[in-house]
Design an enzyme around this catalytic site. Structure first.
Site, PDB file in Angstrom:
ATOM      1  N   GLU A 289       0.841  -1.201   0.000  1.00 26.51           N
ATOM      2  CA  GLU A 289       0.000   0.000   0.000  1.00 26.51           C
ATOM      3  C   GLU A 289       0.869   1.241   0.000  1.00 26.51           C
ATOM      4  OE1 GLU A 289      -2.639  -0.221   3.358  1.00 26.51           O
ATOM      5  OE2 GLU A 289      -3.624  -2.002   2.583  1.00 26.51           O
TER       6      GLU A 289
ATOM      7  N   LYS B  97       2.409   4.391   1.425  1.00 23.27           N
ATOM      8  CA  LYS B  97       2.609   4.854   2.794  1.00 23.27           C
ATOM      9  C   LYS B  97       2.424   6.366   2.770  1.00 23.27           C
ATOM     10  CE  LYS B  97       5.725   4.635   6.773  1.00 23.27           C
ATOM     11  NZ  LYS B  97       5.189   5.829   7.365  1.00 23.27           N
TER      12      LYS B  97
ATOM     13  N   ARG C 299      -2.927   8.312  17.011  1.00 23.91           N
ATOM     14  CA  ARG C 299      -2.168   7.113  17.336  1.00 23.91           C
ATOM     15  C   ARG C 299      -1.919   6.998  18.833  1.00 23.91           C
ATOM     16  NH1 ARG C 299       3.700   5.136  15.458  1.00 23.91           N
ATOM     17  NH2 ARG C 299       4.146   4.645  17.589  1.00 23.91           N
TER      18      ARG C 299
ATOM     19  N   GLU D 262      -4.860   6.889   7.251  1.00 23.40           N
ATOM     20  CA  GLU D 262      -3.842   7.936   7.347  1.00 23.40           C
ATOM     21  C   GLU D 262      -4.431   9.177   6.692  1.00 23.40           C
ATOM     22  OE1 GLU D 262      -1.020   7.393   8.924  1.00 23.40           O
ATOM     23  OE2 GLU D 262       0.393   8.911   8.232  1.00 23.40           O
TER      24      GLU D 262
ATOM     25  N   PHE E 178      -7.218   2.244   5.752  1.00 28.45           N
ATOM     26  CA  PHE E 178      -6.447   1.033   5.444  1.00 28.45           C
ATOM     27  C   PHE E 178      -6.766  -0.178   6.319  1.00 28.45           C
ATOM     28  CE2 PHE E 178      -3.433   3.754   7.907  1.00 28.45           C
ATOM     29  CZ  PHE E 178      -3.305   2.950   9.037  1.00 28.45           C
TER      30      PHE E 178
ATOM     31  N   ARG F 196       4.475  -4.741  17.420  1.00 27.78           N
ATOM     32  CA  ARG F 196       5.288  -4.568  16.227  1.00 27.78           C
ATOM     33  C   ARG F 196       5.756  -5.967  15.825  1.00 27.78           C
ATOM     34  NH1 ARG F 196       7.341   0.459  14.990  1.00 27.78           N
ATOM     35  NH2 ARG F 196       7.233   1.254  17.105  1.00 27.78           N
TER      36      ARG F 196
ATOM     37  N   LYS G  49       7.283  -1.313   6.894  1.00 26.97           N
ATOM     38  CA  LYS G  49       7.407  -0.050   6.159  1.00 26.97           C
ATOM     39  C   LYS G  49       8.735  -0.005   5.420  1.00 26.97           C
ATOM     40  CE  LYS G  49       8.747   2.046  10.520  1.00 26.97           C
ATOM     41  NZ  LYS G  49       8.326   2.818  11.663  1.00 26.97           N
TER      42      LYS G  49
HETATM   43  P1  ATP Z   1       6.408   3.752  14.313  1.00 25.86           P
HETATM   44  O1  ATP Z   1       4.986   3.479  14.010  1.00 25.86           O
HETATM   45  O2  ATP Z   1       7.297   2.830  13.581  1.00 25.86           O
HETATM   46  O3  ATP Z   1       6.731   3.874  15.757  1.00 25.86           O
HETATM   47  P2  ATP Z   1       5.899   6.222  13.073  1.00 25.86           P
HETATM   48  O4  ATP Z   1       4.729   6.634  13.814  1.00 25.86           O
HETATM   49  O5  ATP Z   1       6.834   7.301  12.613  1.00 25.86           O
HETATM   50  O6  ATP Z   1       6.789   5.160  13.779  1.00 25.86           O
HETATM   51  P3  ATP Z   1       6.063   5.212  10.584  1.00 25.86           P
HETATM   52  O7  ATP Z   1       7.468   4.833  10.743  1.00 25.86           O
HETATM   53  O8  ATP Z   1       5.826   6.429   9.764  1.00 25.86           O
HETATM   54  O9  ATP Z   1       5.347   5.409  11.912  1.00 25.86           O
HETATM   55  O10 ATP Z   1       5.268   3.953   9.937  1.00 25.86           O
HETATM   56  C1  ATP Z   1       4.018   3.477  10.278  1.00 25.86           C
HETATM   57  C2  ATP Z   1       2.925   4.511  10.037  1.00 25.86           C
HETATM   58  O11 ATP Z   1       2.675   4.715   8.672  1.00 25.86           O
HETATM   59  C3  ATP Z   1       1.576   4.086  10.553  1.00 25.86           C
HETATM   60  O12 ATP Z   1       1.484   4.255  11.923  1.00 25.86           O
HETATM   61  C4  ATP Z   1       0.628   4.980   9.781  1.00 25.86           C
HETATM   62  O13 ATP Z   1       0.453   6.180  10.504  1.00 25.86           O
HETATM   63  C5  ATP Z   1       1.390   5.307   8.514  1.00 25.86           C
HETATM   64  N1  ATP Z   1       0.757   4.801   7.288  1.00 25.86           N
HETATM   65  C6  ATP Z   1       0.667   5.488   6.124  1.00 25.86           C
HETATM   66  N2  ATP Z   1       0.070   4.773   5.182  1.00 25.86           N
HETATM   67  C7  ATP Z   1      -0.265   3.579   5.737  1.00 25.86           C
HETATM   68  C8  ATP Z   1      -0.915   2.415   5.255  1.00 25.86           C
HETATM   69  N3  ATP Z   1      -1.344   2.301   3.991  1.00 25.86           N
HETATM   70  N4  ATP Z   1      -1.060   1.383   6.122  1.00 25.86           N
HETATM   71  C9  ATP Z   1      -0.625   1.467   7.389  1.00 25.86           C
HETATM   72  N5  ATP Z   1       0.003   2.543   7.896  1.00 25.86           N
HETATM   73  C10 ATP Z   1       0.179   3.598   7.086  1.00 25.86           C
END
Ligand code: ATP
Length: 659
Positions: free
Chosen positions: A344, A346, A366, A396, A437, A513, A519
């Site tokens: 998907e 991001k 979150r 998101e 999502f 996790r 990601k």
């Molecule tokens: P982490 O969640 O790893 O602690 P973070 O909040 O910076 O760190 P990211 O590293 O950016 O999160 O990666 C996960 C985040 O990506 C998810 O929590 C969500 O907010 C975002 N995201 C964007 N698009 C999607 C998607 N299609 N599916 C799931 N998450 C998504």
């Protein structure tokens, strides 16, 4: 329960850093707590006044606490501040002043936990005019009823800084240990009965004296033949119910300490391990659903495994979100989530957990903060676009300019999150699109165990897309690395942050996790920046410089331009990596100016810094700020004149995802 008894447990918890010891202490506390107090005690021992999902917060800052201590102990605020500067912990300061005061008082009435808790609730509920003053009085009242050591922990609890080291894993194991039978298998019983270990064996069995034990026949036979005398006493003193293993495996209620048995003896190590995991798993799953260890502890006590498994999610009680692991390549991503995988976009916005019940919609971040008021536009998209009566969906939300067809930088939408006024105007200025999502609950059914692909289909079945406003995340299912690379490149080219890889069969694991979601995003180049300032730390970091001010170089003037503060990537202990202590020792010799707890230091130390993104910012003299800066290393090999220049920062900013 009296608060001073809880404090005894806090003190014991402070004295050990061992997880197993902490688990035993908390389990002893829970097992000895009356049912009416258990929910509150479970929260308090984790350093919280309210469960994670709750919108209630105590929200008291240090300056109000200083006033409350001053009122309770009759000392001047200046004196309190001076002591605080000295030792860095207002809890200890309150304890010291309370000691001086209590020498003058002869009687101290008992302070029940329920009184502490009801004041915390009242503090959380106060709003508006004179609320600060009323909050102050409520804290001062507690402090004047408390013994000196109680005061230390009341202050820390109110400031959300309890620091007795009880996190969720310990609470889970402690609940399992407090309310469910301990499972032993032959090897764990007998390894203590080897040569010369008879005493330990005897001690172990005598520790179970008078308790009910469910055992497999084979184990009892083996015990009998191991040491006639010890086991004779054991059989005489305990209620031993001999069961067939199948029966032990089937019936959960055997394990409930207050109704079934306190110990279970099985023959086989594998089965023993599985039973243990089953108990801990039941507690963990209940927590995923309730997001509240208070409720879980009460149910475990009241109704054991059956009670836990009967827990249901509730709309408007947010659950924790599932977290993603990070990988560096497409191949790695496939190897973690399996093939085919769902890829998907991001999106680079912020995550929303959206709850809908009829026309009532609530939006949580979150961190489970309620931001519904700030997003009236999203509320109306959800009402119009989601047909379910009751559901919990996730997406998101990204700032999106429909005219240019471009996503906006994260920092723009982040302005909407804290907005308290002119909300409608802000929503017009920064329109958003919600990219849904996932779904975890629909019309009375929990979908946590449903495989991801099915959840996605379910999500699609209740969403009527509203273009540029409410859509389902763009997805591609593939096992082909080349197609995955293409999808990744496409996602970046339209201004997204990267791609997510999802295991199509995986359940939804709140708060974990576990690698069901991966990601993949480009690795940011690091910057070499100069430290030009810092702040003296507080609490655990008192006595150290922390929050280091970073700067790049202005190549024209040679001056240093600030671009953010960094507190991560630095170690608290002196093991591998750079520690606060080391940085403090070096930098404190070069302090130029000091104001309150902020210092300016001479620019000589260069550090390599990683970050998530470069943002435009008016808060720093460079005009830029780093999002989530993290120390990689100290660049001993360069001086300040070798640090990165503003032009490099500008260049990296421009290269970010085609902005
Ligand atoms: P982490 O969640 O790893 O602690 P973070 O909040 O910076 O760190 P990211 O590293 O950016 O999160 O990666 C996960 C985040 O990506 C998810 O929590 C969500 O907010 C975002 N995201 C964007 N698009 C999607 C998607 N299609 N599916 C799931 N998450 C998504």
């Amino acid at each position: 329960m009296e608060y001073s008894l809880l404090v005894e447990y806090y003190k014991r918890l402070e004295e050990t850093s061992l997880k197993t010891e902490k688990t035993s202490i908390v389990s002893e506390l829970l097992a000895g707590t009356a049912p009416r107090d258990i929910e509150v005690i479970a929260q308090l021992v984790m350093g919280r006044a309210f469960p994670l999902w709750s919108e209630e917060v105590v929200g008291i800052a240090s300056n109000l606490m200083i006033k409350a201590i001053s009122k309770a102990d009759g000392v001047k605020e200046d004196e309190i501040i001076a002591k605080w500067k000295d030792c860095g912990d207002l809890g200890n300061v309150a304890e010291e002043f309370a000691k001086k005061k209590s020498q003058r008082l002869l009687f101290q009435k008992a302070l029940p936990v329920s009184k502490v808790y009801s004041n915390l609730q009242r503090i959380a509920s106060l709003e508006g005019r004179r609320s600060q003053e009323k909050k102050l009085l409520l804290i001062a009242e507690l402090l004047s009823l408390a013994s000196p050591v109680d005061a230390r922990f009341i202050v820390r609890t109110v400031l959300s800084d309890l620091r007795v080291g009880v996190a969720e894993g310990i609470m889970r194991d402690a609940i399992a240990k407090a309310f469910f039978a301990d499972v032993y298998w032959k090897a764990t019983l007998f390894q203590k009965n080897g040569k010369g270990k008879k005493k330990r064996f005897e001690k172990m069995l005598s520790g179970m004296k008078g308790k009910t034990v469910i055992a497999e026949d084979k184990v009892m036979d083996a015990l009998r033949s191991s040491d006639g005398k010890i086991i004779e006493g054991f059989e005489r003193d305990n209620t031993i119910i001999v069961k067939d293993i199948l029966e032990i495996k089937k019936t959960g209620s055997f394990f409930q300490k207050n109704l079934g048995a306190e110990y279970v003896f099985v023959d086989d190590a594998d089965i023993g391990n599985k039973l243990k995991k089953r108990i801990v798993g039941a507690v963990e799953e209940a927590y995923e659903v309730a997001n509240d260890y208070g409720i879980v502890a009460r149910l475990a006590l009241d109704a054991g495994e059956m009670g836990l498994s009967g827990l249901k999610m509730e709309v408007m009680r947010p659950i924790k979100v599932m977290l993603a692991k990070k990988v560096e390549t497409v191949d790695e991503a496939f190897s973690v989530v399996g093939t085919p995988a769902a890829l998907e976009y991001k999106y680079d916005g912020f995550r929303m957990q959206i709850h809908k019940k009829g026309g009532d919609v609530r939006i949580y971040t979150r961190r489970l903060e309620n931001v519904t008021e700030q997003f009236p536009d999203v509320v109306s998209y959800v009402r119009d676009g989601i047909s379910a009566k009751e559901c919990i969906v996730e997406g998101e939300t990204v700032g999106f300019d429909a005219k240019s067809g471009k996503y906006m930088a994260f920092q723009k939408i982040s302005r909407r999150i804290r907005r308290k006024y002119d909300i409608k105007k802000m929503a017009d200025e920064i329109p958003v699109v919600v990219n849904l999502f996932d779904i975890s609950y629909l019309d009375g059914k929990m979908l946590l165990k449903m495989p991801f692909l099915q959840r996605r289909l379910t999500l699609c079945s209740i969403v009527r897309e509203i273009p540029d406003k409410l859509v389902v995340a763009k997805q591609k299912i593939t096992d082909d690395a080349r197609l995955a690379e293409e999808f990744y490149a496409e996602s970046l080219s339209v201004g997204n942050e990267g791609v997510m890889f999802k295991n199509i069969e995986a359940p939804y694991k709140p708060g974990s996790r576990v690698g069901y979601m991966i990601k993949l995003k480009p690795i940011m180049e690091t910057l070499d920046l100069v430290i030009v300032g810092a702040e003296w730390g507080r609490g655990k970091r008192s006595g150290w410089l922390s929050s280091f001010v970073l700067a790049c170089r202005d190549e024209e003037t040679g001056s240093f331009l600030t671009m953010g503060k960094m507190g991560t990537g630095i170690k608290e202990k002196q093991d591998a990596g750079v520690s606060f202590d080391e940085l403090t020792k070096v930098l404190s010799k070069h302090i130029l100016r000091e104001k309150k707890n902020a210092v300016d230091v001479a620019p000589f130390m260069v550090v390599e810094v990683a970050y998530e993104e470069i943002q435009k910012s008016q808060n720093y003299s460079s005009g830029y700020a780093l999002r989530f800066p993290r120390l990689i290393k100290v660049r001993e090999d360069r001086g300040a004149d070798g640090a990165d220049c503003l032009s490099r920062v500008e260049e990296l900013f421009g290269r970010q995802r085609g902005r």
